[in-house]
Structure formats: C-alpha cells, structure tokens
Design an enzyme around this catalytic site. Structure first.
Site, short mmCIF file in Angstrom:
data_model
loop_
_atom_site.label_atom_id
_atom_site.label_comp_id
_atom_site.label_asym_id
_atom_site.label_seq_id
_atom_site.Cartn_x
_atom_site.Cartn_y
_atom_site.Cartn_z
CB VAL A 1 -1.04 -0.30 1.41
CG1 VAL A 1 -2.10 -1.53 1.14
CG2 VAL A 1 -0.73 -0.02 2.64
CG HIS B 1 12.66 -2.54 -1.12
ND1 HIS B 1 13.89 -1.60 -1.65
CD2 HIS B 1 11.67 -2.38 -1.76
CE1 HIS B 1 13.98 -0.83 -2.63
NE2 HIS B 1 11.96 -1.45 -2.44
N1 NAD Z 1 7.03 2.67 -7.18
C1 NAD Z 1 7.87 1.75 -6.84
O1 NAD Z 1 8.58 1.73 -8.03
C2 NAD Z 1 8.08 1.18 -6.07
C3 NAD Z 1 9.92 -0.25 -5.76
C4 NAD Z 1 9.45 -0.93 -4.66
C5 NAD Z 1 9.00 -0.51 -3.73
N2 NAD Z 1 8.15 -0.51 -3.70
C6 NAD Z 1 6.56 0.70 -2.49
O2 NAD Z 1 5.49 -0.33 -2.55
C7 NAD Z 1 4.18 0.42 -1.97
C8 NAD Z 1 3.51 0.51 -2.95
O3 NAD Z 1 4.43 1.22 -3.81
P1 NAD Z 1 3.57 1.22 -5.29
O4 NAD Z 1 4.02 2.24 -6.10
O5 NAD Z 1 2.96 0.47 -5.75
O6 NAD Z 1 1.48 2.31 -5.05
P2 NAD Z 1 1.06 2.85 -5.89
O7 NAD Z 1 0.22 3.77 -5.40
O8 NAD Z 1 0.71 2.54 -7.04
O9 NAD Z 1 -0.27 1.63 -5.31
C9 NAD Z 1 -0.88 1.28 -4.27
C10 NAD Z 1 -2.18 0.33 -3.52
O10 NAD Z 1 -2.83 0.41 -2.64
C11 NAD Z 1 -4.05 0.30 -2.61
N3 NAD Z 1 -4.25 0.43 -1.24
C12 NAD Z 1 -4.34 2.10 0.15
N4 NAD Z 1 -4.83 1.74 0.78
C13 NAD Z 1 -5.08 0.04 0.91
C14 NAD Z 1 -5.63 -0.83 2.33
N5 NAD Z 1 -5.56 -0.22 3.09
N6 NAD Z 1 -5.56 -1.82 1.53
C15 NAD Z 1 -5.27 -2.64 0.78
N7 NAD Z 1 -4.98 -1.52 -0.49
C16 NAD Z 1 -4.82 -0.27 -0.25
C17 NAD Z 1 -3.84 1.53 -3.25
O11 NAD Z 1 -6.32 1.91 -3.85
C18 NAD Z 1 -2.74 1.00 -4.93
O12 NAD Z 1 -4.34 1.11 -5.32
C19 NAD Z 1 4.98 1.33 -1.22
O13 NAD Z 1 5.79 1.05 -0.49
C20 NAD Z 1 6.31 1.67 -2.30
O14 NAD Z 1 7.29 2.90 -1.85
C21 NAD Z 1 7.26 1.10 -4.23
#
Ligand code: NAD
Length: 283
Positions: free
Chosen positions: A90, A140
C-alpha cells in the site's frame, strides 16, 4: 515454512506486478485493494504481462490462463484464514502501513508470515502496532517486479530468525534472488539509487543538459538499461520524493533532490502512472 497460498495488499504499481510473479511460480495469490478500479487496472496489467510472455513464446496461452486464474482480486478478507504469507504494497505512509498490517493480523493464522514492501520506512516502525512483530519482515521488490530479480529481505529489530529464513525461502521459491540486508534508511539499493539521482540532478544544473540528453548518454554508456529520468518516471515521482526525503533526514544534504521533482508533483505530474513526469506518456 512453506507458503502454499499468498496475499498481496494493494494492487497498484508494485502489488499487481508482485502478484504476477507469485502466480507465475504456480502459487495461488489473493490480490486485495480498497479500490475496485485499482483492482481492475491491476488485473489488466497482470494479463498484459502474461500476454507479452505468450507473444515471446515463453509460455503457452493455456498456461497463461491457468496462471492468471491463480490470482483472486477482491476488496475484502475472504480466504485469508489459510494464507501463509501476506505482503503489503500500500502507499508509503507509515500510519497506513501500520493500520493495514494490524488489521490483517486479525484475519490470518497465528503462524502466517507478514511482509512489507516498504521502500524506505524502518521495518521495526512498520511493525510497531502488531501483536506479533517477530513475524514481520521487509520484502522489498523492485520495479518492475515482473522483470527485476533482486529482492531485499530486511529484519526489523523484533523480527525472528525463522521469519527471515521463511522469507528468503519464499523469495527463492518464486525464482527471485534474495539479499539479506540490515535495517537502515534506504536499505541497500535505494541508498545507492537516490544518492545517484541527486547527483544527476546536480549535474543537470551544472552542465546545462536536459533529461533527454542525460538519459541518452547514460543508456549509450551501457551503465544502466534506462536513464535516470525515465527510471524516476517509471518508479513514480511521488514515491521517489518520499524516499529521498526519508534518506535526506537520515544521511543529510547529499540526498537533496534540489526541488527537481517536487515542482512536477505539485503540477500533478507523478511520472508514467499519471501520464506525465519528465516525459509525457500516452495510452
Ligand atoms: N513504485 C515503485 O517503484 C516501488 C518500488 C519498490 C517498492 N515500492 C513500495 O511499494 C509500496 C506501494 O507502492 P506503489 O508504487 O505500488 O503504490 P501505488 O500508489 O501505485 O499503489 C498502492 C495501492 O494500494 C491501495 N491501497 C491503499 N490503501 C489500501 C488498503 N488499506 N488496503 C489495500 N490496498 C490499499 C491503493 O488503492 C493502490 O492501489 C510503497 O511502500 C512503495 O514505497 C514502490
């Protein structure tokens, strides 16, 4: 501990990709989001990844259909009672992650492993609201998880050895390379990446070059498959900004992005996912 069934919380940029990787290894995976539209987008993205694998002859159409059927998209906790591993993906907000994990802890077996895909938050703090923080690990993945092989496995202060071992076993079981990392801001990869990005932005300013020129130079050098601006757009500029803020707080000014991203975000440009960042994206 063997994982027979997994769950991913959040069907965004990372969650959908991770669910695809898990399903490819033949494991059933529940993909839960609070937003049905995000779930639909996540499933469409998973189908696209499989379609490309079929096109490249890596997998048959029938096999792809079978793997897609292993992913169950839903907005509730149905079927969580026999889930062995829950990975949260999330948004990068500490309070949200704490709340989501505390909630899911009440839905799964006492033996289930919990994992956070946080990019930069301390695993210890993410697990602070859990009854059993020993079972939370950092897991991660990197973007795009369907391609990137490396996964950092991070133990928080309370994480027990058994949970770390189970996490490593799981990561290897889904054909990824696990690297055990000590808990520190940015872990290993983001610490290197964000320091590099800050330096690139300083070079842009000092040398008077633009994103396209720098990306082309770096791609041509063979140092990386894509330039830093394209990569930042792909990661999500909001995520990059949040991660860099955390690292700046921990390590100081060398992680300062000099406002290069914050202005774009203020204009609604969050990278590829929003259609615009350093570059413009259509379709
Ligand atoms: N984007 C990247 O390149 C990347 C890389 C590695 C790690 N991350 C980490 O991964 C995590 C997610 O990042 P992202 O880029 O996928 O974010 P994102 O915003 O694309 O997706 C997050 C999702 O979580 C959902 N969400 C929100 N509240 C929720 C809940 N209570 N229960 C279930 N779902 C819920 C949202 O609706 C959304 O679909 C973060 O911690 C980020 O730091 C991201």
């Amino acid at each position: 501990m063997y994982v027979f069934k997994a769950a991913v919380l959040g069907a965004g940029t990372m969650g959908a990709e991770i669910a695809q990787v898990i399903s490819l290894s033949g494991l059933p995976v529940v993909l839960k989001d609070v937003d049905q539209a995000q779930l639909d987008r996540g499933m469409a993205h998973i189908r696209d990844i499989y379609a490309r694998r079929v096109q490249r002859g890596r997998i048959s159409e029938r096999e792809a259909e079978d793997r897609i059927a292993l992913v169950t998209p839903q907005t509730d906790y149905r079927g969580f009672a026999d889930v062995d591993l829950v990975l949260e993906a999330v948004p990068e907000k500490l309070a949200l992650k704490q709340a989501v994990l505390a909630e899911v802890e009440g839905q799964v077996a006492k033996t289930a492993l919990l994992a956070t895909n946080t990019s930069a938050l301390p695993v210890t703090e993410v697990g602070a609201k859990l009854q059993k923080p020993q079972r939370l690990v950092g897991m991660h993945f990197f973007f795009p998880a369907s391609v990137m092989k490396l996964v950092e496995v991070i133990a928080g202060e309370q994480t027990d050895e058994e949970s770390v071992d189970s996490a490593v076993e799981f990561v290897e079981g889904i054909r990824r390379i696990a690297v055990r990392v000590r808990e520190c801001p940015g872990f290993l990869v983001n610490r290197v990446l964000m320091a590099g990005l800050a330096e690139v932005f300083r070079a842009e300013r000092d040398l008077g070059l633009g994103p396209k020129e720098i990306d082309a130079l770096i791609a041509a050098s063979g140092l990386a498959p894509m330039g830093p601006y394209a990569l930042a757009d792909a990661l999500g500029l909001d995520i990059a900004q949040e991660v860099s803020e955390t690292l700046k707080e921990a390590y100081g000014e060398r992680f300062d992005l000099g406002g290069r991203i914050s202005g774009l975000i203020a204009d609604g440009k969050r990278g590829a996912k929003s259609g615009e960042g350093f570059y413009t994206y259509t379709g």
